[in-house]
Design an enzyme around this catalytic site. Structure first.
Site, PDB file in Angstrom:
ATOM      1  N   GLU A  35      -5.008   3.354   0.225  1.00  0.00           N
ATOM      2  CA  GLU A  35      -3.569   3.501  -0.011  1.00  0.00           C
ATOM      3  C   GLU A  35      -3.102   4.930   0.239  1.00  0.00           C
ATOM      4  OE1 GLU A  35      -1.547   1.231  -0.092  1.00  0.00           O
ATOM      5  OE2 GLU A  35      -2.873  -0.459  -0.463  1.00  0.00           O
ATOM      6  N   TYR A 118       5.018   3.109  -5.257  1.00  0.00           N
ATOM      7  CA  TYR A 118       4.380   2.154  -4.347  1.00  0.00           C
ATOM      8  C   TYR A 118       2.865   2.110  -4.550  1.00  0.00           C
ATOM      9  CZ  TYR A 118       1.746   0.362  -0.583  1.00  0.00           C
ATOM     10  OH  TYR A 118       0.784  -0.328   0.091  1.00  0.00           O
ATOM     11  N   ASP A 136       7.049  -1.779  -0.212  1.00  0.00           N
ATOM     12  CA  ASP A 136       6.834  -0.795   0.844  1.00  0.00           C
ATOM     13  C   ASP A 136       7.792  -1.104   1.994  1.00  0.00           C
ATOM     14  OD1 ASP A 136       5.731  -3.050   2.047  1.00  0.00           O
ATOM     15  OD2 ASP A 136       4.441  -1.809   3.280  1.00  0.00           O
ATOM     16  N   CYS A 191       6.857  -9.744  11.362  1.00  0.00           N
ATOM     17  CA  CYS A 191       8.240  -9.288  11.175  1.00  0.00           C
ATOM     18  C   CYS A 191       8.293  -7.773  11.341  1.00  0.00           C
ATOM     19  CB  CYS A 191       8.723  -9.704   9.785  1.00  0.00           C
ATOM     20  SG  CYS A 191      10.510  -9.578   9.546  1.00  0.00           S
ATOM     21  N   CYS A 198       9.349 -13.884  15.945  1.00  0.00           N
ATOM     22  CA  CYS A 198       9.879 -14.978  15.134  1.00  0.00           C
ATOM     23  C   CYS A 198       9.199 -16.320  15.429  1.00  0.00           C
ATOM     24  CB  CYS A 198      11.386 -15.089  15.343  1.00  0.00           C
ATOM     25  SG  CYS A 198      12.293 -13.589  14.888  1.00  0.00           S
ATOM     26  N   CYS A 201       6.504 -16.780  13.039  1.00  0.00           N
ATOM     27  CA  CYS A 201       6.829 -16.549  11.633  1.00  0.00           C
ATOM     28  C   CYS A 201       6.887 -17.848  10.821  1.00  0.00           C
ATOM     29  CB  CYS A 201       8.175 -15.836  11.525  1.00  0.00           C
ATOM     30  SG  CYS A 201       8.649 -15.490   9.816  1.00  0.00           S
ATOM     31  N   CYS A 207      15.159 -18.073   7.737  1.00  0.00           N
ATOM     32  CA  CYS A 207      15.447 -16.641   7.764  1.00  0.00           C
ATOM     33  C   CYS A 207      16.943 -16.412   7.973  1.00  0.00           C
ATOM     34  CB  CYS A 207      14.652 -15.972   8.883  1.00  0.00           C
ATOM     35  SG  CYS A 207      15.054 -14.219   9.128  1.00  0.00           S
TER      36      CYS A 207
END
Length: 292
Positions: A35, A118, A136, A191, A198, A201, A207
């Site tokens: 992280e 975060y 995030d 995305c 798309c 997705c 969406c």
DNA sequence: GACTCGTGGTT
DNA sequence: TAACCAAGAGT
């Protein structure tokens, strides 16, 4: 249960990347190191550094026992080297205050150097399966598009955005943790910011942004980060000289790395102020510079 | 909020 | 090719 949950969780189960810090064998320390490295840095550049880091310092105690300068050196060219210093400081705090074990509580994580909202939520969620909103840039973008119907989120997290993310968090702890990483992964792989796929997705059919015909971003201009000729480039150049050298480096070496004196002096002063470099007195007229 | 803080790949 | 962007944090 939101209508987004099942498709996203199903998609993640099938398409999640096999990243080292996601394996069941990965330690909380491995997750925490990842992280720190992933803050503003792409996965592909993190992978080799993360692997070498965990091999050399498999625990917070191992890192804390080494010099902070060694962390800066091992950070290599990941960028934002203050993160290396903060990760070392975080390891020291974990040893001093948590018996060498990465804490599982978000509040305890938040108190560590270099850990913001975060990262604290991410470590608690990904390493310990806790239920937290992990917000995030990827998650913000996915929610902006699917729910709000706009191409991109604003420059800073709004209350409405956090409320939305909170409302979508599954009640069950384990499901919430998987949801957090799944939405993030969807934003990272499908995305994406500039060319979303798309057709791949799992929630394209519901969406809001797609339904509206993919309207272009119309918010305030996003800041463009220049780099050439900036203090940041200068700092990077100077630190690179010391990082790639064996011992302390004479000032003339830095002079050779950046000719404009005023900017070089300013950058050097800021590197010293940040603790990324230290001045070594040699007894000679000219000082030398080294990693801390 | 606005700014600073690295680096390199992609378009 | 210049612009954009990549799992943010600290001041």
């Amino acid at each position: 249960m939101s209508e987004l949950h099942a498709p996203v969780l199903g998609w993640y189960d099938e398409h999640a990347r096999d990243l080292p810090w996601r394996r069941t064998s990965a330690s909380a320390w491995s997750v925490m190191v990842s992280e720190f490295m992933l803050q503003q840095t792409p996965v592909n550049r993190v992978l080799p550094v993360h692997e070498a880091w965990l091999e050399r310092w498999p625990t917070p105690a191992a890192l804390a026992a080494d010099e902070p300068g060694e962390a800066v050196r091992a950070w290599g060219r990941l960028g934002y080297p203050r993160r290396a210093l903060r990760l070392h400081a975080a390891a020291s705090a974990i040893v001093a205050e948590h018996g060498g074990e990465v804490p599982a509580d978000k509040e305890a994580l938040l108190a560590l150097p270099g850990v913001g909202d975060y990262t604290a939520a991410a470590v608690a969620s990904f390493a310990f399966g806790r239920r937290h909103v992990v917000l995030d840039t990827n998650v913000r973008r996915v929610l902006a598009r699917t729910v709000t119907g706009v191409e991109l989120p604003g420059s800073s997290v709004t209350r409405a955005e956090r409320d939305l993310a909170t409302s979508l968090l599954p009640d069950d702890e384990a499901t919430a943790a998987t949801w957090a990483v799944a939405v993030m992964e969807l934003g990272a792989l499908v995305c994406t910011a500039t060319s979303p796929s798309c057709h791949r997705c799992p929630v394209a059919d519901r969406c809001a942004w797609r339904a509206a015909g993919h309207p272009a971003y119309d918010g305030p201009a996003r800041k463009v980060q220049t780099y050439a000729g900036t203090d940041r480039q200068c700092r990077g150049r100077l630190l690179g000289v010391v990082r790639d050298s064996e011992g302390a480096v004479p000032g003339t070496r830095l002079h050779a790395a950046w000719s404009e004196t005023a900017q070089r002096e300013r950058a050097l002063a800021s590197l010293l102020a940040d603790g990324l470099l230290v001045r070594v007195e040699t007894g000679e007229a000219e000082p030398r510079y080294a990693l801390p």
